[in-house]
Design a protein around this motif. Structure first.
Motif, PDB file in Angstrom:
ATOM      1  N   TYR A  86       0.824  -1.199   0.000  1.00  0.00           N
ATOM      2  CA  TYR A  86       0.000   0.000   0.000  1.00  0.00           C
ATOM      3  C   TYR A  86       0.863   1.255   0.000  1.00  0.00           C
ATOM      4  N   CYS A  87       0.476   2.216  -0.789  1.00  0.00           N
ATOM      5  CA  CYS A  87       1.022   3.560  -0.729  1.00  0.00           C
ATOM      6  C   CYS A  87       0.139   4.387   0.198  1.00  0.00           C
ATOM      7  N   ALA A  88       0.755   5.205   1.045  1.00  0.00           N
ATOM      8  CA  ALA A  88       0.011   6.014   2.000  1.00  0.00           C
ATOM      9  C   ALA A  88       0.648   7.395   2.124  1.00  0.00           C
ATOM     10  N   ALA A  89      -0.135   8.373   2.581  1.00  0.00           N
ATOM     11  CA  ALA A  89       0.350   9.744   2.632  1.00  0.00           C
ATOM     12  C   ALA A  89      -0.043  10.444   3.921  1.00  0.00           C
ATOM     13  N   ILE A  90       0.871  11.264   4.399  1.00  0.00           N
ATOM     14  CA  ILE A  90       0.639  12.235   5.463  1.00  0.00           C
ATOM     15  C   ILE A  90       0.748  13.607   4.831  1.00  0.00           C
ATOM     16  N   VAL A  91      -0.208  14.484   5.101  1.00  0.00           N
ATOM     17  CA  VAL A  91      -0.111  15.854   4.614  1.00  0.00           C
ATOM     18  C   VAL A  91       0.811  16.610   5.551  1.00  0.00           C
ATOM     19  N   GLY A  92       1.993  16.926   5.066  1.00  0.00           N
ATOM     20  CA  GLY A  92       2.988  17.606   5.865  1.00  0.00           C
ATOM     21  C   GLY A  92       4.192  16.727   6.113  1.00  0.00           C
TER      22      GLY A  92
END
Length: 127
Positions: A95-101
């Motif tokens: 899985y690709c995942a993201a945090i904003v910042g």
């Protein structure tokens, strides 16, 4: 705010290589830290790799360090996970995942802090 789509999974033999891609889009896609996680059948979701928003820091899980490399493409909204010397124990949904910042060496590894996730791509490594 962010949509993520993974691609590049497949069935390979032990020792082979694969490169996974993660395409990010949305209003805040340009300001994210990105991580790769994997989940094998019957196991918890495991941290694999992360790149911080600035691109200055890279973090890897112990089981993949030295074999996998995370990077960001020239377009800066595409992220890659280069996987070399694959082993059967690497078999999982990735899985690709993201945090904003931004994130730190600790927070980048914590799946609970990621707000956005892709649908996952299956990687199967035969012995």
């Amino acid at each position: 705010q962010v949509q993520l789509v993974e691609s590049g999974g497949g069935l390979v033999q032990a020792g082979d290589s694969l490169r996974l891609s993660c395409s990010a889009s949305g209003r805040t896609a340009g300001g994210i830290s990105t991580g790769w996680f994997r989940q094998a059948s019957g196991k918890d979701r495991e941290f694999v790799a992360a790149i911080t928003r600035s691109g200055d820091n890279f973090y890897y899980g112990d089981s993949v360090k030295g074999r996998f490399t995370i990077s960001r493409g020239n377009a800066r909204n595409t992220f890659y996970l280069q996987m070399n010397s694959l082993k059967p124990e690497d078999t999982a949904v990735y899985y690709c995942a993201a945090i904003v910042g931004a994130c730190t060496s600790i927070s980048c590894r914590d799946r609970r802090l990621y707000s956005y996730w892709g649908q996952g791509t299956q990687v199967t490594v035969s012995s």
